[in-house]
Design an enzyme around this catalytic site. Sequence first.
Site, PDB file in Angstrom:
ATOM      1  N   GLU A  51       0.820  -1.212   0.000  1.00 39.20           N
ATOM      2  CA  GLU A  51       0.000   0.000   0.000  1.00 39.20           C
ATOM      3  C   GLU A  51       0.852   1.259   0.000  1.00 39.20           C
ATOM      4  O   GLU A  51       0.519   2.246  -0.669  1.00 39.20           O
ATOM      5  CB  GLU A  51      -0.942   0.001   1.216  1.00 39.20           C
ATOM      6  CG  GLU A  51      -2.096  -0.977   1.109  1.00 39.20           C
ATOM      7  CD  GLU A  51      -3.025  -0.686  -0.054  1.00 39.20           C
ATOM      8  OE1 GLU A  51      -3.270   0.505  -0.351  1.00 39.20           O
ATOM      9  OE2 GLU A  51      -3.496  -1.645  -0.682  1.00 39.20           O
ATOM     10  N   CYS A 109     -11.927   3.088 -15.810  1.00 38.07           N
ATOM     11  CA  CYS A 109     -12.317   4.505 -15.700  1.00 38.07           C
ATOM     12  C   CYS A 109     -11.098   5.392 -15.947  1.00 38.07           C
ATOM     13  O   CYS A 109     -10.644   6.140 -15.089  1.00 38.07           O
ATOM     14  CB  CYS A 109     -12.918   4.772 -14.321  1.00 38.07           C
ATOM     15  SG  CYS A 109     -13.991   6.219 -14.285  1.00 38.07           S
ATOM     16  N   CYS A 143     -16.343   2.136 -20.850  1.00 38.10           N
ATOM     17  CA  CYS A 143     -17.636   2.025 -20.162  1.00 38.10           C
ATOM     18  C   CYS A 143     -18.369   0.725 -20.487  1.00 38.10           C
ATOM     19  O   CYS A 143     -19.124   0.207 -19.653  1.00 38.10           O
ATOM     20  CB  CYS A 143     -18.516   3.217 -20.503  1.00 38.10           C
ATOM     21  SG  CYS A 143     -17.803   4.793 -20.001  1.00 38.10           S
ATOM     22  N   CYS A 155     -17.645  -1.813 -17.908  1.00 39.27           N
ATOM     23  CA  CYS A 155     -17.771  -1.402 -16.516  1.00 39.27           C
ATOM     24  C   CYS A 155     -19.087  -1.866 -15.893  1.00 39.27           C
ATOM     25  O   CYS A 155     -20.159  -1.659 -16.466  1.00 39.27           O
ATOM     26  CB  CYS A 155     -17.665   0.119 -16.419  1.00 39.27           C
ATOM     27  SG  CYS A 155     -17.790   0.729 -14.714  1.00 39.27           S
ATOM     28  N   CYS A 205     -24.170   5.116 -14.060  1.00 34.73           N
ATOM     29  CA  CYS A 205     -23.138   6.169 -14.027  1.00 34.73           C
ATOM     30  C   CYS A 205     -23.618   7.451 -14.703  1.00 34.73           C
ATOM     31  O   CYS A 205     -24.008   7.447 -15.873  1.00 34.73           O
ATOM     32  CB  CYS A 205     -21.862   5.661 -14.704  1.00 34.73           C
ATOM     33  SG  CYS A 205     -20.554   6.891 -14.783  1.00 34.73           S
TER      34      CYS A 205
END
Length: 344
Positions: free
Chosen positions: A35, A190, A196, A199, A205
């Site tokens: 991370e 994205c 899209c 997605c 959206c």
Amino acid sequence: MKKIQSGVLYWYKKFGRKNLPWKKTKNPYKIWISEIMLQQTRVKTVIPYFKRFISFFPNIKKLSQSSIDEVFFLWSGLGYYKRAKNIHASSKIIQKKYLGVFPKKFSELIELPGIGKSTAHAILSFAFQKHYPILDANVKKVLYRFYDCTKFTNKKKMEDFFWHKAQMNLPKYESHHFNQAMMDIGSELCIKKPKCFYCPLNQSCSSNKKKIFSTILNRKKKIKKKRIYLLILKKNQKVWLQRNSENEIYAGLFNFPEIKGTKEIEKYFVILDSFSKRISNKKIKFSLIVLKKNKKYKKFINDKKGIWYDIYENELIGISSIVSKIISNIKKNKYEEKNFLCIF
């Protein structure tokens, strides 16, 4: 809401990035390292650094017993070196305060150097499967477009809105998979030219409905120009490097000595080569300089802060990509062809 959650989770099971090295473990130490490395750094870049770091330091105890130079050595080239310094400091705290056992509480994690709210949530979610939302740059990008956040002019209010929606959307079960899916969607789909069609959020959206795909507008920082003169000293197959102070660029790393003062430079040195590099909001022109003949070099170096570094040995110290580039050119005899390089 449940339709969105189930759609995202289904997408993750079919297409999510489950083969990343830090996704094959629930070890909080390894998840923490990943991370921190992933902050402002691409996944593709992080993978080899992560593998090498974990092979050197497989656990908290090993890392806490290491020197900062060893940590910088493994971080060299990854950039944003304060992250490495914070990891080293945090490992010592965890080893001493928690006896090497990684903290499981948000209140404990947030106190460690370099761990903010989203990073703490990521560790708790991925390592301990606790119900915490994540709000990294990729998730923000998805939420910004999904809810059409172009109306926001106040950055703090938009951030609060993101946290509210991230928490509201988080499913009761498999929240860690949902978090990873949202990060993957932001990273893989994205994008500038969004995909899209693939997605799982496309039906709801706002941006997809309008076919207008805005991005979060970050306030552009004014680019500051700076020039840095680096002294190149070579003795056989060694070059002189010294540790940068905390107020210098690449703080804590070893660098060629920086020489200040235009008059001194004109009097004592010859410019060998120059190149520019963008670092954060600075555009820096690095000029490599060598001493003119018959000029003594010791007045320009700090014996207590430096070492003669063997360019053919991987000594365990941290050097920046700039220093690596210069050393690589020295190995290729790029500068000696110009008959400029001073050899003592």
